[in-house]
Design an enzyme around this catalytic site. Structure first.
Site, PDB file in Angstrom:
ATOM      1  N   THR A 169     -12.484  -6.610 -10.236  1.00 38.56           N
ATOM      2  CA  THR A 169     -13.307  -5.631  -9.534  1.00 38.56           C
ATOM      3  C   THR A 169     -13.373  -4.397 -10.405  1.00 38.56           C
ATOM      4  OG1 THR A 169     -12.596  -6.367  -7.331  1.00 38.56           O
ATOM      5  CG2 THR A 169     -13.463  -4.140  -7.504  1.00 38.56           C
ATOM      6  N   SER A 228      -0.462  -3.494  -9.273  1.00 34.06           N
ATOM      7  CA  SER A 228      -0.607  -2.137  -9.813  1.00 34.06           C
ATOM      8  C   SER A 228      -1.200  -2.186 -11.206  1.00 34.06           C
ATOM      9  CB  SER A 228       0.759  -1.443  -9.853  1.00 34.06           C
ATOM     10  OG  SER A 228       0.652  -0.195 -10.502  1.00 34.06           O
ATOM     11  N   SER A 265     -10.267  -6.794 -13.902  1.00 29.87           N
ATOM     12  CA  SER A 265      -8.886  -7.262 -14.095  1.00 29.87           C
ATOM     13  C   SER A 265      -8.760  -8.663 -14.666  1.00 29.87           C
ATOM     14  CB  SER A 265      -8.121  -7.195 -12.780  1.00 29.87           C
ATOM     15  OG  SER A 265      -7.858  -5.852 -12.477  1.00 29.87           O
TER      16      SER A 265
HETATM   17  S1  HEL Z   1      -8.244  -4.251  -7.685  1.00 27.94           S
HETATM   18  C1  HEL Z   1      -8.203  -6.005  -7.323  1.00 27.94           C
HETATM   19  C2  HEL Z   1      -8.715  -6.635  -8.642  1.00 27.94           C
HETATM   20  N1  HEL Z   1      -8.313  -5.766  -9.697  1.00 27.94           N
HETATM   21  C3  HEL Z   1      -7.800  -4.439  -9.358  1.00 27.94           C
HETATM   22  C4  HEL Z   1      -8.662  -3.872 -10.456  1.00 27.94           C
HETATM   23  C5  HEL Z   1      -9.137  -5.256 -10.649  1.00 27.94           C
HETATM   24  N2  HEL Z   1      -9.699  -2.979 -10.128  1.00 27.94           N
HETATM   25  C6  HEL Z   1      -9.504  -1.733  -9.714  1.00 27.94           C
HETATM   26  O1  HEL Z   1      -8.390  -1.257  -9.628  1.00 27.94           O
HETATM   27  C7  HEL Z   1     -10.749  -0.971  -9.339  1.00 27.94           C
HETATM   28  C8  HEL Z   1     -10.479  -0.084  -8.203  1.00 27.94           C
HETATM   29  C9  HEL Z   1     -11.698   0.643  -7.703  1.00 27.94           C
HETATM   30  C10 HEL Z   1     -12.820  -0.265  -7.373  1.00 27.94           C
HETATM   31  C11 HEL Z   1     -13.911   0.379  -6.524  1.00 27.94           C
HETATM   32  C12 HEL Z   1     -15.034  -0.660  -6.463  1.00 27.94           C
HETATM   33  O2  HEL Z   1     -15.024  -1.474  -5.530  1.00 27.94           O
HETATM   34  O3  HEL Z   1     -15.825  -0.686  -7.407  1.00 27.94           O
HETATM   35  N3  HEL Z   1     -13.389   0.659  -5.194  1.00 27.94           N
HETATM   36  C13 HEL Z   1     -13.206   1.908  -4.730  1.00 27.94           C
HETATM   37  O4  HEL Z   1     -13.472   2.894  -5.383  1.00 27.94           O
HETATM   38  C14 HEL Z   1     -12.675   1.982  -3.321  1.00 27.94           C
HETATM   39  N4  HEL Z   1     -12.538   3.308  -2.834  1.00 27.94           N
HETATM   40  C15 HEL Z   1      -6.802  -6.395  -6.946  1.00 27.94           C
HETATM   41  C16 HEL Z   1      -9.181  -6.322  -6.217  1.00 27.94           C
HETATM   42  C17 HEL Z   1      -8.227  -8.056  -8.853  1.00 27.94           C
HETATM   43  O5  HEL Z   1      -8.871  -8.917  -8.264  1.00 27.94           O
HETATM   44  O6  HEL Z   1      -7.244  -8.282  -9.554  1.00 27.94           O
HETATM   45  O7  HEL Z   1     -10.069  -5.693 -11.175  1.00 27.94           O
END
Ligand code: HEL
Length: 423
Positions: free
Chosen positions: A345, A204, A106
């Site tokens: 992430t 989101s 992200s």
């Molecule tokens: S999540 C957050 C981070 N953002 C959002 C985005 C990003 N990443 C995602 O939406 C990945 C979601 C799945 C990640 C996966 C893993 O840990 O690799 N987790 C799972 O599958 C859990 N069941 C808000 C943390 C941000 O810091 O902005 O990057």
């Protein structure tokens, strides 16, 4: 070796967030909770030197908690500090390097925001206009504006909550898939809005998928062209790419290792994937040097007009120590210093990339694992090492002016929903 999140939309997270949410505030001399900002730009004082021993210890701790490798690069007034621990590749044993490229997740949202805000600067888009004006009929509520998307206040459901409910099976299902933006938006719209447009901060990915659609609609070109012309080339970011839907990272890179939900199960090599589930919300590849350059340049006004940067830095409170601007995070550290950047992430990679108010000190830190909330919390401490200096000894702390260190555990400090990262 040393040299020279508030949540995505669980129901509980959504409720807590809506309680916290208040209208966006302009950047000011106070932090999110109203206490005085003590960062160097606010006080005129120079920050303490980075705590390099502390930084190394944080990276070592990330390894003890399950990361195969961890690294950080600090760019401080022209001086570069590098720290590494562990491996980039478990199979070959190659040591991780601060020069490795990696998936930034992200942090890509800050790149997408810069492109869109440049279009605002060019008079091609208005932040407070309905998204449906530009993309007729796309969203179910005409009240959702461009600004709502960029500050995560649209109420659009995050389709990745369901996609990655089961971590490794969810990942393997989409690993090689290629989605259109419309397909991703359709996944979101299968669920009702999670809140009133403009009301609450609710992270989101859907918001930044729509940002990508806006970029492509307004420019008539794919997002990768706009990233390249407007950011990668002007800033000479030679390690930064958007290769969607290719699955490989170009050149020298660290591998990513996803932690399965089942305790004790072996890490899964998640390096190669399309990242089509994220695209303009999270598919950029970069390096520590390039991210330091990007955020430093951004806050120094090299990418946007002063007016647009000020809009990017209007903060919606996330929690007591974090605010979200337009595709930009502000974190108030334990020593009172505020820093600006984003977290990322993506399967196998945790990134923190933040800069000081004046852009003269920046850090990018990476651990090559994910779905491990403990490692995520540990890596947050790299920011304290970079910007707060060595922690005062108990004796010094008693006699010095009160610079408060937060006693809150790192886990509570992250802007994530419980579903994003396994404890
Ligand atoms: S999540 C957050 C981070 N953002 C959002 C985005 C990003 N990443 C995602 O939406 C990945 C979601 C799945 C990640 C996966 C893993 O840990 O690799 N987790 C799972 O599958 C859990 N069941 C808000 C943390 C941000 O810091 O902005 O990057």
């Amino acid at each position: 070796m040393v040299s020279g999140m508030v949540g995505r939309g669980t129901a509980l997270g959504a409720v807590l967030l809506s309680l916290l949410a208040v209208p966006a505030q302009a950047a000011s001399a106070v932090t999110a909770d109203g206490s005085p900002r003590t960062d160097s730009a606010a006080t005129g004082k120079r920050m303490p030197a980075p705590d390099l021993e502390g930084l190394q210890a944080v990276l070592r701790e990330a390894l003890t908690k399950g990361a195969p490798g961890a690294m950080a690069r600090i760019d401080d007034h022209g001086t570069v500090h590098r720290a590494t621990e562990g491996v980039a590749d478990k199979a070959t044993g190659r040591a991780i390097s601060t020069q490795d490229r990696f998936r930034i997740g992200s942090v890509s949202k800050s790149f997408s925001s810069v492109v869109l805000l440049q279009l605002v600067d060019e008079g091609r888009l208005d932040l407070d206009t309905s998204v449906n004006t530009y993309l007729p009929g796309l969203l179910p509520d005409d009240r959702i504006t461009v600004r709502h998307l960029m500050s995560h206040r649209s109420g659009l459901y995050d389709y990745t909550n369901d996609m990655f409910e089961k971590t490794v099976p969810g990942f393997e299902t989409v690993r090689n898939k290629v989605f259109t933006y419309q397909e991703l938006v359709n996944l979101s719209l299968a669920k009702p809005l999670t809140g009133q447009p403009g009301a609450a901060y609710q992270y989101s990915n859907t918001n930044f998928v729509v940002v990508g659609m806006l970029i492509e609609k307004l420019t008539g070109r794919p997002v990768h062209t706009e990233y390249r012309k407007r950011i990668f080339e002007p800033l000479k970011l030679r390690d930064t790419f958007y290769v969607h839907p290719d699955t490989a990272l170009p050149g020298r890179h660290t591998k990513g290792y996803l932690t399965p939900d089942e305790a004790g199960a072996p890490l899964v090599d998640s390096t190669n994937q399309t990242v089509s589930w994220a695209q303009s919300a999270g598919a950029v590849i970069s390096s520590a040097k390039d991210l330091d350059t990007f955020f430093s340049s951004l806050v120094r006004g090299k990418l946007l007009s002063a007016e647009r940067l000020a809009q990017m830095e209007q903060w919606t409170p996330v929690n007591s120590t974090q605010g979200y601007g337009l595709g930009l995070r502000r974190r108030d550290l334990s020593c009172g210093v505020s820093v600006y950047g984003h977290t990322g992430t993506v399967q196998g990679y945790y990134t923190y990339s933040f800069t000081s108010k004046d852009g003269k000190r920046s850090i990018t830190a990476l651990a090559n694992t994910s779905n491990n909330g403990t490692v995520l919390g540990v890596m947050a401490k790299t920011l304290d090492s970079a910007f707060c200096g060595k922690p005062a000894t108990p004796a010094a702390a008693r006699s010095a002016a009160p610079v408060k260190r937060s006693a809150a555990p790192a886990k509570q400090y992250e802007d994530i929903a419980p579903g994003v990262a396994r404890d």
